[in-house]
Design an enzyme around this catalytic site. Structure first.
Site, PDB file in Angstrom:
ATOM      1  CG  ASP A   1      18.828  13.112  23.366  1.00  0.00           C
ATOM      2  OD1 ASP A   1      17.586  13.021  23.456  1.00  0.00           O
ATOM      3  OD2 ASP A   1      19.548  12.205  22.906  1.00  0.00           O
TER       4      ASP A   1
ATOM      5  CG  ASP B   1       7.073   9.337  13.960  1.00  0.00           C
ATOM      6  OD1 ASP B   1       8.146   9.888  13.637  1.00  0.00           O
ATOM      7  OD2 ASP B   1       5.984   9.946  13.959  1.00  0.00           O
TER       8      ASP B   1
ATOM      9  NE  ARG C   1      17.747   5.906   2.765  1.00  0.00           N
ATOM     10  CZ  ARG C   1      16.634   5.245   2.503  1.00  0.00           C
ATOM     11  NH1 ARG C   1      15.571   5.424   3.285  1.00  0.00           N
ATOM     12  NH2 ARG C   1      16.544   4.417   1.477  1.00  0.00           N
TER      13      ARG C   1
END
Length: 211
Positions: A169, A75, A10
């Site tokens: 990131d 994952d 989601r």
């Protein structure tokens, strides 16, 4: 005629990213890629396995069974060498925070990132090696399941840099570069990222199963 491939997430960042990575497959096979939030009956699947591949398989199989559609799950997470491979499968909830009920995903990401930086604050630069790891699994409604893994090596920097990307990131610099992943463009990131590597490996599997 368009056919639907549903992603077991989601997280709109992931949906956007995976649409870009799989753009060639989408065009060739006439696929429509949607997120779990766009499909009726898509379950919330607890990530109870201790490996990336195990969690991805759990989510993909549950989604395929619930929707009757070909389903893909991934994952992924950050494995920091000095932390023994942690946060690992707990990367998305490392700080104990969870998105939902008024808590934005960006807030959770920042809490996770801040905790990680605090935990490695005393670690010398030469010992800040890490890797992003991604396991990707496709599950078909008829029970067929295939999985692959991708990774990218790098180091953890001391301060967040860049505004692109998400999660960890802004503090991860890939080996051979000087920029964090958040300082890369989408195209640059997808070309080298763990998720890009995993889904490019999964593309041939998807072509065989869906083509």
């Amino acid at each position: 005629m368009s056919r639907t491939l549903v992603l077991a997430t989601r997280n709109e960042h992931k949906v956007h990213e995976l649409r870009q990575i799989l753009a060639g497959l989408v065009d060739d096979l006439g696929l429509e890629i949607v997120g779990a939030a766009d499909v009726d009956g898509a379950p919330e699947v607890p990530e109870t396995e201790v490996t990336f591949l195990g969690n991805a398989r759990l989510k993909a199989v549950a989604l395929a069974r619930a929707t009757g559609l070909p389903s893909v799950a991934d994952d992924s997470g950050l494995a920091v060498e000095v932390l023994g491979g942690s946060p690992g499968v707990f990367s998305a909830r490392w700080s104990g925070s969870h998105a939902g009920e008024g808590v934005a995903r960006a807030e959770v990401d920042r809490a996770n990132l801040d905790l990680l930086l605090e935990q490695v604050s005393d670690v010398p630069d030469e010992h800040r090696a890490a890797a992003f790891v991604c396991a990707a699994v496709v599950a078909m409604p008829d029970g067929r399941v295939e999985g692959v893994e991708g990774r990218v090596e790098g180091v953890i920097v001391r301060e967040p840099r860049g505004t692109n990307g998400f999660g960890y990131d802004p503090v991860f610099v890939p080996t051979g570069d000087t920029r964090t992943l958040a300082e890369h463009t989408d195209a640059e990131k997808n070309a080298i990222s763990h998720r890009g590597n995993a889904f490019r490996a999964l593309e041939s599997v998807l072509r065989e199963l869906l083509g």
